[in-house]
Design an enzyme around this catalytic site. Structure first.
Site, PDB file in Angstrom:
ATOM      1  CG  HIS A 201      -3.688   2.599   4.361  1.00  0.00           C
ATOM      2  ND1 HIS A 201      -4.464   3.393   3.560  1.00  0.00           N
ATOM      3  CD2 HIS A 201      -3.369   1.513   3.623  1.00  0.00           C
ATOM      4  CE1 HIS A 201      -4.623   2.815   2.376  1.00  0.00           C
ATOM      5  NE2 HIS A 201      -3.969   1.673   2.393  1.00  0.00           N
TER       6      HIS A 201
ATOM      7  CB  CYS B  26      -4.988   9.870   2.394  1.00  0.00           C
ATOM      8  SG  CYS B  26      -5.503   8.987   3.849  1.00  0.00           S
TER       9      CYS B  26
ATOM     10  CD  GLU C 220      -3.119  -1.038   0.231  1.00  0.00           C
ATOM     11  OE1 GLU C 220      -3.694   0.060   0.145  1.00  0.00           O
ATOM     12  OE2 GLU C 220      -3.465  -2.034  -0.454  1.00  0.00           O
TER      13      GLU C 220
HETATM   14  O1  SUG Z   1      -7.873   2.910  -0.345  1.00  0.00           O
HETATM   15  N1  SUG Z   1     -10.692   4.998  -0.268  1.00  0.00           N
HETATM   16  C1  SUG Z   1      -9.272   4.844  -0.169  1.00  0.00           C
HETATM   17  C2  SUG Z   1      -8.720   5.782   0.879  1.00  0.00           C
HETATM   18  C3  SUG Z   1      -7.226   5.780   0.907  1.00  0.00           C
HETATM   19  C4  SUG Z   1      -6.675   6.535   2.057  1.00  0.00           C
HETATM   20  N2  SUG Z   1      -5.260   6.533   2.024  1.00  0.00           N
HETATM   21  C5  SUG Z   1      -4.456   6.476   3.101  1.00  0.00           C
HETATM   22  N3  SUG Z   1      -4.878   6.178   4.303  1.00  0.00           N
HETATM   23  N4  SUG Z   1      -3.210   6.686   2.911  1.00  0.00           N
HETATM   24  C6  SUG Z   1      -8.902   3.389   0.165  1.00  0.00           C
HETATM   25  O2  SUG Z   1      -9.640   2.770   0.937  1.00  0.00           O
HETATM   26  C7  SUG Z   1     -12.879   4.658  -1.323  1.00  0.00           C
HETATM   27  C8  SUG Z   1     -13.487   4.634  -2.704  1.00  0.00           C
HETATM   28  C9  SUG Z   1     -14.980   4.486  -2.685  1.00  0.00           C
HETATM   29  O3  SUG Z   1     -15.507   3.825  -1.782  1.00  0.00           O
HETATM   30  O4  SUG Z   1     -15.653   5.051  -3.594  1.00  0.00           O
HETATM   31  C10 SUG Z   1     -11.361   4.493  -1.333  1.00  0.00           C
HETATM   32  O5  SUG Z   1     -10.818   3.928  -2.239  1.00  0.00           O
END
Ligand code: SUG
Length: 448
Positions: free
Chosen positions: A254, A371, A178
């Site tokens: 994460h 993020c 990730e």
């Molecule tokens: O991978 N959300 C992302 C959020 C990423 C956050 N990044 C960090 N914590 N670094 C994920 O879960 C949601 C998309 C949706 O549900 O439409 C999404 O992909």
């Protein structure tokens, strides 16, 4: 000799793409699941992200922009058996497989903390900055990002004398990666060799080891080790730690949802890691015993409040000799968190200033300030070598604001994703963007 003194931490934020929507795609990410099927506002999302970039640029940070991806992803839909004209593909997918269409429309590449793992040149055997795009295998909508991410990174950091780009790890769960969301680099000065801290959720090749039971652990130990090998890191400059499986089961998908670091400071929740005491001891020793830890007790802030407010998905920035913490508005609205933060600021802690941002559009999908950014430490020569058109300035901010206002919709719901007009709007926006940022042909629709 390159000067190590003038190295900076640059933050490259993901520009939110024109198809930003809420599709509930991320099992284990509480915000994504709870906003499923609500209407989104891509224009507001992109402007909120740009406002953060501009504010940090104005505060003296080196701030960059990473372009979004082409969505809907027609190539992937065709690989999955939808045929005919682009309009036919979209309409058939919308009818037969709306969740797959939504996955192929996600603007999730905005969260560039998941774009790649980056190791600064001071840490690597060959003295180059190393990039490994994250394969993001655990979520289908994210697993289709890494190829174009790699191209965008190469177009931003193209000079092979300074930058080394790797392929993503093999795209299977064993090597679930990730990226920087599970990686922090500690150092005394940015330009000096540091300690790279890799955090994983489970072991892929040893099922006896602890693992979460409710939600997936997206990132494996084996992936972290592979990236450390690829980047040519010295053993003594690497520390590994496992996330506490119980907090993954409470929505900490994460590590950057429960811990953040900068220079020689670690700001984390008391329940972030397995064997936390040992982990912090090891980090302290690797940093020659000059290491500050702010460990927030569960009695002050519960894991639930940390997840809801995104307290730890903050950016810790060194600005004019001070440590500034960049937080989302949700921290202000969560009383236990706000009390804790104001006490930190007003007391004797090393955190001196709070900067609050409205990032609601991204937060509703589980994406806070941290993020949205990929950290890249760059010495003076490397700063000069990176694509200057991707660096934030007064002019770029006003150009991108105009661009968003011209091309983006202010409302998208599930039904709009099959609209062929949205594809055309998105492609013409991205075509113009590649010129603004001088990226060349990074998108599949531009390849000949
Ligand atoms: O991978 N959300 C992302 C959020 C990423 C956050 N990044 C960090 N914590 N670094 C994920 O879960 C949601 C998309 C949706 O549900 O439409 C999404 O992909």
């Amino acid at each position: 000799m390159t000067s190590t003194r003038n190295a900076v931490e640059a933050n490259f934020d993901g520009l939110v793409g024109p198809t930003h929507n809420y599709a509930g795609l991320s099992f284990g990410n509480v915000a994504s699941q709870s906003h499923s099927a609500q209407a989104s506002n891509p224009k507001q999302a992109a402007l909120q992200g740009l406002a953060k970039m501009k504010a940090l640029h104005d505060a003296g940070m080196t701030q960059g922009v990473l372009a979004p991806q082409e969505r809907p992803d027609l190539n992937t839909l065709r690989r999955l058996g939808f045929t005919g004209s682009d309009a036919n593909v979209l309409q058939a997918a919308g009818k037969q497989a709306p969740k797959i269409l939504a996955a192929c429309c996600s603007a999730s590449s905005m969260w560039t903390a998941n774009a790649a793992t980056v190791s600064p040149s001071a840490d690597t055997a060959d003295g180059k900055v190393h990039f490994t795009p994250a394969n993001l295998t655990n979520k289908f909508h994210r697993s289709i990002e890494h190829e174009v991410t790699g191209r965008i990174l190469k177009a931003t950091f193209s000079d092979e004398r300074y930058f080394a780009h790797h392929q993503a790890l093999p795209g299977v769960e064993h090597f679930g990666d990730e990226g920087a969301a599970n990686h922090t680099r500690f150092c005394h000065e940015y330009g000096q060799a540091g300690v790279e801290f890799f955090v994983y959720g489970r072991y892929a090749f040893d099922s006896r080891k602890p693992a979460p039971t409710r939600y997936p652990a997206r990132h494996t130990y084996e992936a972290s080790e592979a990236v450390a090998r690829l980047h040519g890191l010295q053993d003594k400059g690497v520390v590994y730690a496992q996330q506490n499986p119980d907090v993954i089961d409470k929505g900490v998908f994460h590590n950057d949802v429960i811990a953040v670091g900068n220079r020689n400071l670690m700001f984390c929740h008391q329940e972030a890691f397995l064997n936390q005491h040992e982990v912090l001891k090891q980090l302290t020793a690797s940093m020659n015993n000059q290491f500050n830890v702010i460990e927030v007790p569960s009695a002050r802030v519960s894991v639930e409040d940390a997840v809801k407010s995104y307290l730890f998905n903050s950016q810790l920035l060194s600005i004019d000799g001070k440590t500034v913490i960049v937080i989302p508005e949700e921290c202000q609205k969560t009383p236990a968190v706000w009390d804790y933060l104001t006490e930190l600021r007003d007391g004797n802690s090393v955190i001196n200033e709070l900067k609050v941002f409205d990032l609601k559009q991204s937060m509703s999908n589980g994406g806070g300030p941290a993020c949205l950014r990929l950290r890249v430490v760059l010495n003076e020569q490397e700063q000069t070598a990176c694509n200057p058109n991707t660096l934030m300035s007064e002019a770029l901010y006003s150009r991108l604001t105009q661009w968003v206002n011209l091309h983006y919709r202010d409302r998208i719901s599930e039904i709009d994703l099959a609209d062929p007009q949205l594809l055309l709007e998105s492609r013409s926006a991205l075509d113009e963007l590649t010129q603004i940022l001088s990226l060349g042909s990074v998108y599949p629709f531009q390849q000949t």
